[in-house]
Motif scaffolding. Structure first.
Motif: not given
Length: 620
Positions: A20-26, A63-83
């Motif tokens: 919420a804070a990121h979106a409104a500020a951005q 992420d597609a809308l411009g939020g940050m959860s996806g980018l931050i997850s990519d930067k800090t993940m230790i494992q990825f799986r496509m279920l």
């Protein structure tokens, strides 16, 4: 001190509050983010993971809308799986294990780098209200901050009560105080509130575990990512592990049932149906001798382990005795016991589609305060509340998503029209149009909307347009380029596919259920495609071709539904004058006050005949 007046105040810095804070500020608003503890911004309170079935689609939509959860997850993940890769693409769901500490650190860095965001460490105890409109907050220190809009993202902190066996004490999270005052004021203002419950498992020392007794669960061999902006997926991954409970574990756990706060009735709130405590599982599924336990590392440089599947609020001595009977845990050392937490929430039927409350203008609710569970569900609500708080503060049009636009639209529509009396979790089955709402096409559905709002960046929009152009070129290529029988038949026979009788476009081969694009790309005449196009573009083109009829069928259904969504119901509509409506329907319609016939049709208790009566009364 910083300025005392803001466009948007966000209360709480969990996943909803950060988005919420990121979106409104951005988007250009001045934002004050108030949190009780600056060291726990974006804390992963429960499991160290993002995504999963339907949840992964939500992260891609954010992420597609411009939020940050996806980018931050990519930067800090230790494992990825496509279920769900073995199922159709509508079910494919990205999931990652996260580094808990790095995830929170990255979020804080993102927020601190935005000059439109100010911070204040304190607890909000009261809202400032004037003429049924919010105009600021008062903190526990007695400081007043003025604002045009306020977003409440209080998580589990509103009158939070922690339970471990027969012990209970106030807290919003272990070792963190609960928040008091807001619930009481909101109830006085006319809001309805309730209680919900969630829980978390014990954390253990990974050095004390025997992994040889467990099944290793590695990440994907060719990992992908959440964000459409991420250029290089994770290169190195950490394994997770799987083990199981057994009858001896269950026997020990049953010894503590008489001291269980859940069975003794000390916990009044309902817990998440699809993430029950281990004692609830062995009680409800008494015929099962074992349950899966997922052993999940909490990061790259920590020995702390999250014991997924062992959520419990039993006495700590029972937890300790039982967990040591699980294979691989015979010498386990606990860092802390599991616990349950009970907290206040506000039934979300009291909200508009923008997440603004119906009673108080400029006041928005997002996250667990609305009765949801999960980081992803909270984050997308925070994003939408932040967008709309900005829009309201700047006197711009509100922004909403429909059920055919995004899982985010499904979630919010479900909440405001159906409500929830247990923690709401997103599933693919909740979406009528899940073939349209795939994880691979979230950018196609939402990036232009985010860019128009001023949230998605030009870089993101340019990348989306390049992808669209590449997909269009590839589709044109496989539709216009033909292959001949003498070039393909021997290869087709080796693949177990029928021979050609005449020349045919490549796209006709791709339409075959027994041939995948990856198989076709092995043929010398077709393999040039993978040298020209990215894997993402190839995958997108294959889905469009193979599922063309299903996609078209759902689009026709969307058009049909849109007719109902376009039929507005006036805010002052008098349902009492329609005597043929059922009593339950009339009560629900008067309480929720849907804005369209489409919304009315999805309210629990409003039947198809009630909708027909409304349509007739409105001259349709």
């Amino acid at each position: 001190m910083q300025q005392q007046a803001y466009d948007v105040i966000v209360v709480g810095a969990g996943h909803a509050g950060c988005e919420a804070a990121h979106a409104a500020a951005q988007m250009g608003s001045s934002v004050l983010l108030i949190t009780m503890n600056m060291q726990t911004i974006a804390q992963m309170s429960c499991n160290p993971a993002m995504g999963g079935v339907a949840k992964g689609q939500i992260v891609r939509e954010i992420d597609a809308l411009g939020g940050m959860s996806g980018l931050i997850s990519d930067k800090t993940m230790i494992q990825f799986r496509m279920l769900n890769r073995s199922k159709g693409p509508a079910m494919w769901s990205p999931r990652c294990q996260s580094d808990r500490m790095r995830f929170a650190e990255e979020w804080r860095m993102v927020l601190e780098q935005n000059t439109n965001v100010d911070f204040w460490q304190d607890s909000v105890q009261k809202l400032l209200i004037k003429n049924n409109e919010v105009c600021g907050v008062i903190t526990r220190m007695g400081i007043e901050f003025k604002a045009r809009t306020v977003v409440l993202t209080n998580g589990t902190f509103l009158n939070g009560l922690i339970h471990i066996g027969e012990k209970h004490f106030g807290g919003g999270r272990m070792a963190e105080p609960m928040a008091q005052g807001l619930t009481e004021q909101l109830v006085q203002l006319g809001f309805e509130s309730g209680r919900m419950k969630t829980g978390t498992p014990p954390r253990v020392d990974g050095r004390s575990l025997d992994y040889s007794a467990m099944e290793e669960q590695k990440g994907d061999e060719n990992p992908s990512s959440f964000s459409y902006l991420t250029e290089t997926p994770i290169q190195e991954q950490r394994s997770c592990w799987i083990t199981h409970t057994n009858t001896k574990v269950h026997e020990v756990l049953r010894k503590g049932f008489d001291k269980s706060p859940m069975f003794a009735g000390r916990i009044k709130g309902l817990g998440p149906r699809y993430c029950p405590s281990v004692e609830d599982k062995i009680n409800r599924f008494a015929d099962k001798d074992s349950h899966q336990i997922f052993v999940e590392p909490e990061g790259w440089n920590t020995v702390e382990i999250y014991v997924n599947g062992f959520s419990t609020s039993l006495p700590e001595e029972i937890q300790y005795e039982a967990i040591r009977l699980i294979p691989g845990f015979e010498k386990a050392k606990l860092f802390r016991p599991g616990y349950a937490i009970e907290y206040d929430y506000f039934p979300p039927t009291q909200l508009q589609a923008t997440l603004e409350t119906k009673l108080i203008q400029g006041l928005y609710f997002a996250g667990q305060i609305n009765g949801t569970t999960g980081y992803e569900e909270a984050a997308c609500q925070g994003l939408m509340a932040g967008i709309n708080a900005h829009q309201k503060a700047q006197q711009l049009d509100p922004f909403t998503l429909s059920r055919s636009d995004a899982y985010i639209g499904v979630l919010i529509d479900d909440l405001i029209n159906k409500g929830t009396d247990e923690p709401y979790r997103m599933f693919t089955s909740r979406a009528e149009f899940r073939t349209l709402l795939r994880q691979d096409n979230a950018d196609e559905r939402l990036t232009a909307k985010g860019y128009e709002l001023g949230l998605a960046t030009k870089k993101r929009m340019d990348k989306f347009q390049q992808k669209q152009s590449d997909v269009a070129r590839l589709l044109d290529h496989i539709k216009t380029n033909k292959v001949k029988p003498d070039e393909m038949n021997s290869w087709l026979e080796n693949q177990g596919s029928s021979s050609l009788r005449e020349g045919t476009p490549i796209v006709n081969l791709l339409r075959r259920s027994d041939l995948s694009f990856s198989a076709l790309l092995q043929h010398p005449l077709i393999q040039h495609i993978q040298e020209t196009y990215s894997q993402e573009v190839i995958e997108q083109a294959e889905i469009i071709v193979k599922y063309e009829s299903y996609i078209e069928k759902e689009r026709l259904m969307v058009d049909k539904m849109k007719t109902m969504e376009d039929l507005k119901i006036p805010d002052t509509f008098d349902y009492d004058k329609i005597k043929t409506l059922s009593t339950e329907s009339r009560i629900k319609l008067k309480s929720i006050r849907p804005q369209t016939i489409g919304q009315a049709s999805r309210i629990s208790g409003v039947s198809a005949s009630d909708v027909s009566i409304l349509l007739l009364f409105m001259g349709r």
